[in-house]
Design a protein around this motif. Structure first.
Motif, PDB file in Angstrom:
ATOM      1  N   ASP A 330       0.814  -1.218   0.000  1.00 46.64           N
ATOM      2  CA  ASP A 330       0.000   0.000   0.000  1.00 46.64           C
ATOM      3  C   ASP A 330       0.850   1.272   0.000  1.00 46.64           C
ATOM      4  N   ILE A 331       2.034   1.215   0.565  1.00 43.15           N
ATOM      5  CA  ILE A 331       2.870   2.410   0.658  1.00 43.15           C
ATOM      6  C   ILE A 331       3.437   2.818  -0.701  1.00 43.15           C
ATOM      7  N   THR A 332       3.219   1.986  -1.720  1.00 47.37           N
ATOM      8  CA  THR A 332       3.780   2.274  -3.050  1.00 47.37           C
ATOM      9  C   THR A 332       2.986   3.331  -3.818  1.00 47.37           C
ATOM     10  N   GLY A 333       1.868   3.780  -3.300  1.00 48.53           N
ATOM     11  CA  GLY A 333       1.111   4.816  -4.032  1.00 48.53           C
ATOM     12  C   GLY A 333      -0.172   5.201  -3.338  1.00 48.53           C
ATOM     13  N   GLY A 334      -0.744   6.313  -3.783  1.00 46.56           N
ATOM     14  CA  GLY A 334      -0.216   7.125  -4.861  1.00 46.56           C
ATOM     15  C   GLY A 334       0.558   8.357  -4.367  1.00 46.56           C
ATOM     16  N   TYR A 335       1.375   8.865  -5.285  1.00 45.67           N
ATOM     17  CA  TYR A 335       2.222  10.021  -5.019  1.00 45.67           C
ATOM     18  C   TYR A 335       2.154  10.997  -6.191  1.00 45.67           C
ATOM     19  N   LEU A 336       2.312  12.270  -5.864  1.00 43.47           N
ATOM     20  CA  LEU A 336       2.475  13.326  -6.864  1.00 43.47           C
ATOM     21  C   LEU A 336       3.692  14.128  -6.463  1.00 43.47           C
ATOM     22  N   ILE A 337       4.662  14.244  -7.379  1.00 48.12           N
ATOM     23  CA  ILE A 337       5.882  14.991  -7.091  1.00 48.12           C
ATOM     24  C   ILE A 337       6.121  16.010  -8.202  1.00 48.12           C
ATOM     25  N   GLU A 338       6.998  16.962  -7.918  1.00 48.33           N
ATOM     26  CA  GLU A 338       7.397  17.940  -8.921  1.00 48.33           C
ATOM     27  C   GLU A 338       8.911  18.094  -8.886  1.00 48.33           C
ATOM     28  N   ILE A 339       9.553  17.807 -10.003  1.00 49.20           N
ATOM     29  CA  ILE A 339      10.967  18.166 -10.148  1.00 49.20           C
ATOM     30  C   ILE A 339      10.987  19.677 -10.310  1.00 49.20           C
ATOM     31  N   ASP A 340      11.536  20.367  -9.313  1.00 45.89           N
ATOM     32  CA  ASP A 340      11.191  21.777  -9.115  1.00 45.89           C
ATOM     33  C   ASP A 340      12.416  22.593  -8.724  1.00 45.89           C
ATOM     34  N   ALA A 341      12.783  23.538  -9.579  1.00 49.92           N
ATOM     35  CA  ALA A 341      13.939  24.388  -9.280  1.00 49.92           C
ATOM     36  C   ALA A 341      13.711  25.257  -8.053  1.00 49.92           C
ATOM     37  N   TYR A 342      12.440  25.452  -7.677  1.00 49.09           N
ATOM     38  CA  TYR A 342      12.117  26.244  -6.488  1.00 49.09           C
ATOM     39  C   TYR A 342      11.880  25.372  -5.257  1.00 49.09           C
ATOM     40  N   ALA A 343      12.258  24.106  -5.316  1.00 42.25           N
ATOM     41  CA  ALA A 343      11.966  23.183  -4.212  1.00 42.25           C
ATOM     42  C   ALA A 343      12.532  23.671  -2.888  1.00 42.25           C
ATOM     43  N   TYR A 344      13.672  24.331  -2.941  1.00 40.87           N
ATOM     44  CA  TYR A 344      14.317  24.785  -1.701  1.00 40.87           C
ATOM     45  C   TYR A 344      13.472  25.785  -0.929  1.00 40.87           C
ATOM     46  N   GLU A 345      12.467  26.382  -1.589  1.00 44.06           N
ATOM     47  CA  GLU A 345      11.591  27.326  -0.904  1.00 44.06           C
ATOM     48  C   GLU A 345      10.497  26.631  -0.101  1.00 44.06           C
ATOM     49  N   GLU A 346      10.341  25.337  -0.289  1.00 43.04           N
ATOM     50  CA  GLU A 346       9.312  24.585   0.424  1.00 43.04           C
ATOM     51  C   GLU A 346       9.741  24.360   1.879  1.00 43.04           C
ATOM     52  N   PRO A 347       8.778  24.123   2.770  1.00 49.04           N
ATOM     53  CA  PRO A 347       9.124  23.843   4.174  1.00 49.04           C
ATOM     54  C   PRO A 347       9.970  22.583   4.299  1.00 49.04           C
ATOM     55  N   GLU A 348      10.720  22.501   5.377  1.00 51.86           N
ATOM     56  CA  GLU A 348      11.546  21.319   5.649  1.00 51.86           C
ATOM     57  C   GLU A 348      10.670  20.072   5.645  1.00 51.86           C
ATOM     58  N   GLY A 349      11.093  19.061   4.932  1.00 46.26           N
ATOM     59  CA  GLY A 349      10.316  17.835   4.815  1.00 46.26           C
ATOM     60  C   GLY A 349       9.392  17.833   3.625  1.00 46.26           C
ATOM     61  N   ASN A 357      21.346  14.992  -7.348  1.00 46.94           N
ATOM     62  CA  ASN A 357      21.172  16.407  -7.013  1.00 46.94           C
ATOM     63  C   ASN A 357      19.984  17.044  -7.735  1.00 46.94           C
ATOM     64  N   THR A 358      18.950  16.257  -7.963  1.00 44.62           N
ATOM     65  CA  THR A 358      17.717  16.774  -8.540  1.00 44.62           C
ATOM     66  C   THR A 358      16.795  17.230  -7.412  1.00 44.62           C
ATOM     67  N   ALA A 470      17.960  26.783 -22.417  1.00 49.08           N
ATOM     68  CA  ALA A 470      16.833  26.319 -21.621  1.00 49.08           C
ATOM     69  C   ALA A 470      17.221  26.272 -20.143  1.00 49.08           C
ATOM     70  N   SER A 471      16.195  26.264 -19.281  1.00 48.99           N
ATOM     71  CA  SER A 471      16.409  26.240 -17.832  1.00 48.99           C
ATOM     72  C   SER A 471      16.120  24.842 -17.300  1.00 48.99           C
ATOM     73  N   PHE A 472      16.903  24.420 -16.310  1.00 48.57           N
ATOM     74  CA  PHE A 472      16.747  23.073 -15.766  1.00 48.57           C
ATOM     75  C   PHE A 472      16.804  23.084 -14.249  1.00 48.57           C
ATOM     76  N   ALA A 473      15.997  22.214 -13.651  1.00 53.83           N
ATOM     77  CA  ALA A 473      16.115  21.950 -12.217  1.00 53.83           C
ATOM     78  C   ALA A 473      17.197  20.899 -12.037  1.00 53.83           C
ATOM     79  N   GLY A 474      18.231  21.245 -11.304  1.00 50.03           N
ATOM     80  CA  GLY A 474      19.327  20.301 -11.123  1.00 50.03           C
ATOM     81  C   GLY A 474      19.953  19.927 -12.450  1.00 50.03           C
ATOM     82  N   ASP A 475      20.206  18.637 -12.644  1.00 50.20           N
ATOM     83  CA  ASP A 475      20.854  18.138 -13.864  1.00 50.20           C
ATOM     84  C   ASP A 475      19.840  17.460 -14.780  1.00 50.20           C
ATOM     85  N   VAL A 480      17.280  14.081 -19.536  1.00 54.92           N
ATOM     86  CA  VAL A 480      16.559  14.031 -20.805  1.00 54.92           C
ATOM     87  C   VAL A 480      17.469  13.512 -21.914  1.00 54.92           C
ATOM     88  N   ASP A 481      18.717  13.966 -21.936  1.00 54.03           N
ATOM     89  CA  ASP A 481      19.680  13.468 -22.926  1.00 54.03           C
ATOM     90  C   ASP A 481      19.736  11.947 -22.933  1.00 54.03           C
TER      91      ASP A 481
END
Length: 629
Positions: A330-349, A357-358, A470-475, A480-481
């Motif tokens: 059951d712990i396998t889902g569901g999840y929604l994530i965002e590869i996000d260059a602004y992630a560091y602005e989110e609260p801890e956790g 380093n994505t 183009a702009s990228f979050a992390g590497d 994509v390459d």
């Protein structure tokens, strides 16, 4: 008598008759913004240029509020009245005629105007020394009526008038400034949202179907977005207290977004991208409807009312995951994530850094209170596993990343020329399924050749994401390459997906150009008001690469880009939409010139030294598309 009057009014409404000229001129207790400005001193006043001066019948006196915006003047009519006509005259000075444009007449039944609805918007310049009139086609009755001055105008008005009759009224017909639905937000204490942290209590109204349908519910409003939040035209998130079905949206939900489109002068780049997503058959494309927006009586412009990207059966449809769930399956889902260059602005956790380093934001379960440490550890570990398979070109790649959704998402980014595609990338995961699915697509305000870093995109070789700007979050560039440049199986799948979409899904420069023209017609009345409110058409704002000078020219630029982009992608992905003739190059009759798909001369006469691809061969007045294999 009251019963007969009601019957007569119903008959009038049924037959479209107006009583504007028969209704009486209304009076009541003068109400409005308390402080006026004394222009002789520049100080606030309660005795000079007051609200009463806008209701005294004298066109030489005027009301001028001390505050420059969100100020108003009107009447408490003491009992509800149906308003059938309004009149106005601008202040007699050099700026007066312009200072009424986008001024708003409203009615309400709460003293604080928390339930206010528009009854008329002034769209043209006024006439000094005379009163302009407009008949009102609104059936709701209001006790309180007012005129709200447009932004930064001090509500400068010489005179306003209201006509109507006492009655109960109905909601058979309300007011829309244009053909688009209108979202009316009345914030408690007439406050304006200042950030995306503090939700302000508000009443939210959405009027549609030519004024015959209204949704009025309590909720909250705040700002949203990242870079877009810094623009003068602010983006908003509205949240109803209870889930609502909004307009014709599939989802029933509390949260909805109002996209501001400040740097997108076509006001439709997101709409076009979402249409491409639909035609490609992505599992979920966000709902998007252009609307007019009014906040606290002031017109804010043309926006796009969109889904909030969240877990919902009609949005991102993954399984609900309770905080207490720890079972290995059951712990396998569901999840929604965002590869996000602004992630560091989110609260801890609320985010994590992958082994590569994505930066990844956890969107669902809610990291504030709905996700456990075990679940956070699971999704991070599984993301690292998927990412490692991509980087190592492992055979496990196709067992961990759904390649179909990734490539469809990739194609939307490439058609649109979105340099932010991998600055913010959503992914989701189902329970019992090891794959990460890519999507939905989102945020296209600098796409379609609207980014000075990459303009003109027609001059760039290869894919947009690989153009160097183009702009990228992390590497994410390497991520994509590894898929579209170095994985043979994925590259073959991409070519097939492109060919299938071009052949079967009406995905072409011509069909999208027609869609854009149709959308421009839909938006025309609203865009005219928007660019009166935000006079930027002849300015470069945000990342505009050029100033096209008019709405029609902005739309034409996108159409031109779209057609060139399809030719370029056809060449890259080896799709030939029309039969290509076998032509013998012969210079005996007249010279032959060879062009690439961007119109650049690449050869004359011989094609022997040209790389593989599609070219245009011109001999005199004849031109043919050729392929070099």
């Amino acid at each position: 008598m009251k019963h007969l009057t009601s019957l007569f009014l119903a008959l009038c409404a049924a037959n479209g008759w107006t009583m504007a000229q028969d209704a009486e001129k209304l009076t009541g207790t003068v109400i409005g913004s308390a402080e006026s400005v004394d222009y002789s001193t520049g100080l606030s006043s309660t005795t000079v240029n007051t609200c009463a001066d806008a209701l005294d019948g004298n066109l030489e006196t005027f009301f001028a509020s001390y505050d420059r915006s969100f100020t108003w003047v009107g009447y408490d009519l003491l009992t509800p009245h149906v308003i059938t006509r309004v009149g106005w005259s601008p202040r007699n000075d050099g700026l007066g005629e312009d200072r009424v444009v986008l001024g708003m007449f409203e009615g309400a039944n709460n003293e604080d105007f928390s339930d206010a609805l528009p009854i008329y918007m002034i769209k043209e310049r006024g006439s000094i020394g005379s009163i302009s009139y407009a008949d009102i086609d609104v059936t709701r009755a209001f006790r309180y009526v007012r005129y709200v001055g447009p932004n930064d105008a001090r509500c400068n008005i010489a005179e306003i008038e209201f006509y109507g009759y006492e009655g109960e009224g109905s909601d058979d017909k309300l007011y829309q400034p244009t053909n688009l639905p209108v979202v009316v937000i009345n914030v408690e204490n007439a406050a304006m949202p200042q950030d995306k942290v503090n939700d302000l209590v508000a009443n939210i109204n959405i009027i549609s179907d030519n004024g015959t349908n209204v949704l009025s519910k309590p909720g909250t409003v705040r700002l949203r977005g990242n870079a877009s939040m810094s623009f003068p035209k602010k983006p908003f998130r509205i949240k109803f207290d209870k889930k609502q079905q909004v307009l014709d949206a599939p989802a029933k939900a509390k949260k909805w977004t109002l996209i501001n489109n400040y740097g997108d002068k076509t006001l439709m780049r997101n709409i076009i991208a979402f249409e491409i997503s639909r035609r490609l058959g992505m599992e979920y494309t966000p709902y998007c409807q252009p609307v007019d927006v009014i906040v606290n009586g002031e017109y804010q412009g043309c926006y796009q009312l969109c889904d909030q990207i969240e877990v919902n059966s009609d949005r991102v449809d993954v399984e609900a995951l309770d905080k207490e769930v720890t079972d290995a399956e059951d712990i396998t889902g569901g999840y929604l994530i965002e590869i996000d260059a602004y992630a560091y602005e989110e609260p801890e956790g609320g985010y994590f850094w992958s082994n590569r380093n994505t930066p990844v934001t956890i969107k669902y379960p809610d990291p504030d209170d709905d996700i456990s440490d075990d679940q956070r550890t699971y999704i991070k570990t599984h993301f690292n596993k998927m990412e490692s398979a991509v980087y190592s070109n492992s055979k496990d790649l196709f067992d961990l990343l759904d390649i179909d959704s990734f490539l469809k998402h990739f194609i939307v980014g490439e058609i649109s020329g979105n340099t932010d595609t991998y600055w913010s990338t959503y992914m989701y995961k189902h329970r019992g399924d090891d794959h990460f699915y890519t999507g939905p697509v989102w945020d296209f305000d600098i796409a379609f050749d609207n980014d000075y870093r990459t303009y003109p995109l027609s001059s760039k070789k290869g894919y947009i994401y690989d153009c160097g700007s183009a702009s990228f979050a992390g590497d994410m560039k390497t991520f994509v390459d590894k898929i579209v440049k170095y994985n043979t199986e994925a590259m073959t799948a991409l070519e097939k997906l492109w060919a299938d979409a071009r052949r079967d899904n009406d995905l072409s420069g011509e069909s999208l150009s027609e869609y854009i023209r149709e959308m421009a017609t839909v938006l025309d009345a609203s865009q005219q008001l928007n660019f009166k409110r935000w006079n930027i058409m002849k300015e470069s704002v945000h990342m505009n690469p050029a100033v096209w000078g008019s709405y029609d020219n902005e739309v034409a630029h996108v159409i031109d880009y779209i057609c060139k982009r399809f030719d370029k992608l056809d060449a890259i992905l080896k799709y030939f939409p029309t039969p290509i003739a076998n032509i013998t190059v012969d210079n005996n009759d007249m010279p032959t010139v060879i062009y690439n798909m961007s119109g650049v001369v690449v050869g004359q006469g011989s094609v022997d030294n040209l790389p593989k691809g599609i070219y245009i061969m011109r001999r005199g007045s004849e031109a043919h598309k050729i392929i070099v294999k």
